[in-house]
Design a protein around this motif. Structure first.
Motif, PDB file in Angstrom:
ATOM      1  N   GLU A  99      13.431  32.781 -14.838  1.00  0.00           N
ATOM      2  CA  GLU A  99      14.405  33.475 -15.695  1.00  0.00           C
ATOM      3  C   GLU A  99      15.822  33.003 -15.478  1.00  0.00           C
ATOM      4  O   GLU A  99      16.368  32.536 -14.390  1.00  0.00           O
ATOM      5  CB  GLU A  99      14.373  34.961 -15.317  1.00  0.00           C
ATOM      6  CG  GLU A  99      13.080  35.658 -16.138  1.00  0.00           C
ATOM      7  CD  GLU A  99      13.170  37.295 -16.098  1.00  0.00           C
ATOM      8  OE1 GLU A  99      13.291  37.825 -17.043  1.00  0.00           O
ATOM      9  OE2 GLU A  99      12.956  37.729 -14.897  1.00  0.00           O
ATOM     10  N   GLN A 136      22.367  25.766 -17.431  1.00  0.00           N
ATOM     11  CA  GLN A 136      21.461  25.732 -18.241  1.00  0.00           C
ATOM     12  C   GLN A 136      20.304  24.673 -18.074  1.00  0.00           C
ATOM     13  O   GLN A 136      18.995  24.775 -18.319  1.00  0.00           O
ATOM     14  CB  GLN A 136      21.811  25.561 -19.847  1.00  0.00           C
ATOM     15  CG  GLN A 136      22.573  27.037 -19.993  1.00  0.00           C
ATOM     16  CD  GLN A 136      21.837  28.185 -20.669  1.00  0.00           C
ATOM     17  OE1 GLN A 136      20.917  27.956 -21.182  1.00  0.00           O
ATOM     18  NE2 GLN A 136      22.282  29.340 -20.123  1.00  0.00           N
ATOM     19  N   ASN A 184      18.039  25.420 -15.323  1.00  0.00           N
ATOM     20  CA  ASN A 184      17.161  26.548 -15.579  1.00  0.00           C
ATOM     21  C   ASN A 184      15.943  25.984 -16.364  1.00  0.00           C
ATOM     22  O   ASN A 184      14.780  26.434 -16.044  1.00  0.00           O
ATOM     23  CB  ASN A 184      17.872  27.532 -16.529  1.00  0.00           C
ATOM     24  CG  ASN A 184      17.009  28.676 -16.633  1.00  0.00           C
ATOM     25  OD1 ASN A 184      16.884  29.209 -17.784  1.00  0.00           O
ATOM     26  ND2 ASN A 184      16.378  29.381 -15.740  1.00  0.00           N
ATOM     27  N   TYR A 206      25.481  31.779 -24.508  1.00  0.00           N
ATOM     28  CA  TYR A 206      24.174  31.459 -23.769  1.00  0.00           C
ATOM     29  C   TYR A 206      23.607  32.856 -23.799  1.00  0.00           C
ATOM     30  O   TYR A 206      23.368  33.212 -22.629  1.00  0.00           O
ATOM     31  CB  TYR A 206      24.397  30.864 -22.628  1.00  0.00           C
ATOM     32  CG  TYR A 206      24.999  29.206 -22.992  1.00  0.00           C
ATOM     33  CD1 TYR A 206      24.355  28.387 -23.678  1.00  0.00           C
ATOM     34  CD2 TYR A 206      26.488  29.097 -22.771  1.00  0.00           C
ATOM     35  CE1 TYR A 206      24.963  26.857 -23.621  1.00  0.00           C
ATOM     36  CE2 TYR A 206      27.072  27.888 -22.748  1.00  0.00           C
ATOM     37  CZ  TYR A 206      26.400  27.080 -23.501  1.00  0.00           C
ATOM     38  OH  TYR A 206      27.063  25.483 -23.630  1.00  0.00           O
ATOM     39  N   SER A 252      20.996  35.772 -22.699  1.00  0.00           N
ATOM     40  CA  SER A 252      19.820  35.997 -21.673  1.00  0.00           C
ATOM     41  C   SER A 252      19.927  37.318 -21.224  1.00  0.00           C
ATOM     42  O   SER A 252      20.688  38.103 -21.377  1.00  0.00           O
ATOM     43  CB  SER A 252      19.925  34.757 -20.694  1.00  0.00           C
ATOM     44  OG  SER A 252      18.836  34.481 -20.063  1.00  0.00           O
ATOM     45  N   LYS A 253      18.866  37.426 -20.341  1.00  0.00           N
ATOM     46  CA  LYS A 253      18.719  38.779 -19.851  1.00  0.00           C
ATOM     47  C   LYS A 253      19.910  39.071 -18.958  1.00  0.00           C
ATOM     48  O   LYS A 253      20.499  38.380 -18.390  1.00  0.00           O
ATOM     49  CB  LYS A 253      17.609  38.688 -18.757  1.00  0.00           C
ATOM     50  CG  LYS A 253      17.289  40.126 -18.340  1.00  0.00           C
ATOM     51  CD  LYS A 253      16.209  39.933 -17.343  1.00  0.00           C
ATOM     52  CE  LYS A 253      15.729  41.404 -16.396  1.00  0.00           C
ATOM     53  NZ  LYS A 253      14.423  40.972 -15.970  1.00  0.00           N
TER      54      LYS A 253
END
Length: 227
Positions: free
Chosen positions: A32, A185, A188, A207, A209-210
């Motif tokens: 994640e 990124q 990741n 970007y 994301s959570k």
């Protein structure tokens, strides 16, 4: 089921006797990319410091990369940190030595002894952050963005399961911030888990994301709208 890299249950984060955050319950799974947002002084750095055992876990239960933060002993902290990559806002590079020797210092400090393997590892991580030709330079000869790339390379040296990036773009201009973000990124995408504290909302929109937010002594997930 993706394995959990970070698991917190009813955690309180303290600075000395002061509770900064309370009742944190969250899971971060392998692979994640998670943002941690919040105003300056909302507890983001204290939260990060608890994860890498700079602040002791006094309340609740927490596991990070397989280590129990509640029962963690002083002697085990270096082993925890070997499984973490930590990227700071102010780079924390050693000014008296060049990039290669900055990275060599970390490898020796974490138990590496084979010279050839160390050289190969340094070349590999510099290549990942696009800094392969800069190993002979000293930190003062590099721009802020380049220094942060080196700091990210340093965080990758021991193949960490989790990268904790505390305001990694905080000292950088918007264009450089985007370049550093692209590096994170890419890392990741190789399956590395990243938790990044930031107050750069432009990056979060670019970007998405959570996203976790520190606010009012709590940490909770917020849903980001992509623009």
């Amino acid at each position: 089921m993706a394995e959990r890299i970070l698991e917190l249950k009813n955690v309180g984060v303290f600075q000395k006797e002061n509770m900064v955050l309370n009742q944190i319950t969250l899971d971060v799974k392998k692979g994640e990319f998670v943002y941690l947002i919040g105003k300056t002084g909302s507890g983001k750095s204290s939260f990060m410091k608890t994860l890498y055992a700079d602040l002791p876990l006094q309340e609740g239960n927490g596991r990070v990369v397989g280590f129990n933060l509640k029962t963690l002993e002083e002697k085990d902290i270096p082993f925890l940190r070997r499984k973490l990559g930590i990227v700071f806002q102010d780079f924390k590079l050693l000014p008296d030595r060049n990039v290669n020797n900055n990275l060599l210092f970390v490898l020796k400090a974490t138990g590496w002894t084979d010279t050839d393997k160390m050289s190969a590892k340094i070349e590999e991580v510099l290549d990942k952050v696009g800094m392969k030709t800069k190993g002979f330079k000293f930190p003062h000869e590099l721009s802020g963005g380049e220094q942060q790339r080196i700091a990210i390379a340093r965080a990758l040296l021991n193949d960490p399961e989790l990268i904790l990036a505390d305001e990694p773009t905080g000292n950088l201009d918007p264009q450089t911030s985007v370049e550093v973000m692209k590096v994170l990124q890419e890392i990741n995408k190789t399956g590395r888990t990243i938790l990044m504290a930031t107050h750069d909302y432009a990056l979060i929109l670019k970007y998405p994301s959570k996203t976790l937010k520190c606010d009012g002594n709590k940490v909770f997930e917020v849903i980001q709208k992509a623009v």
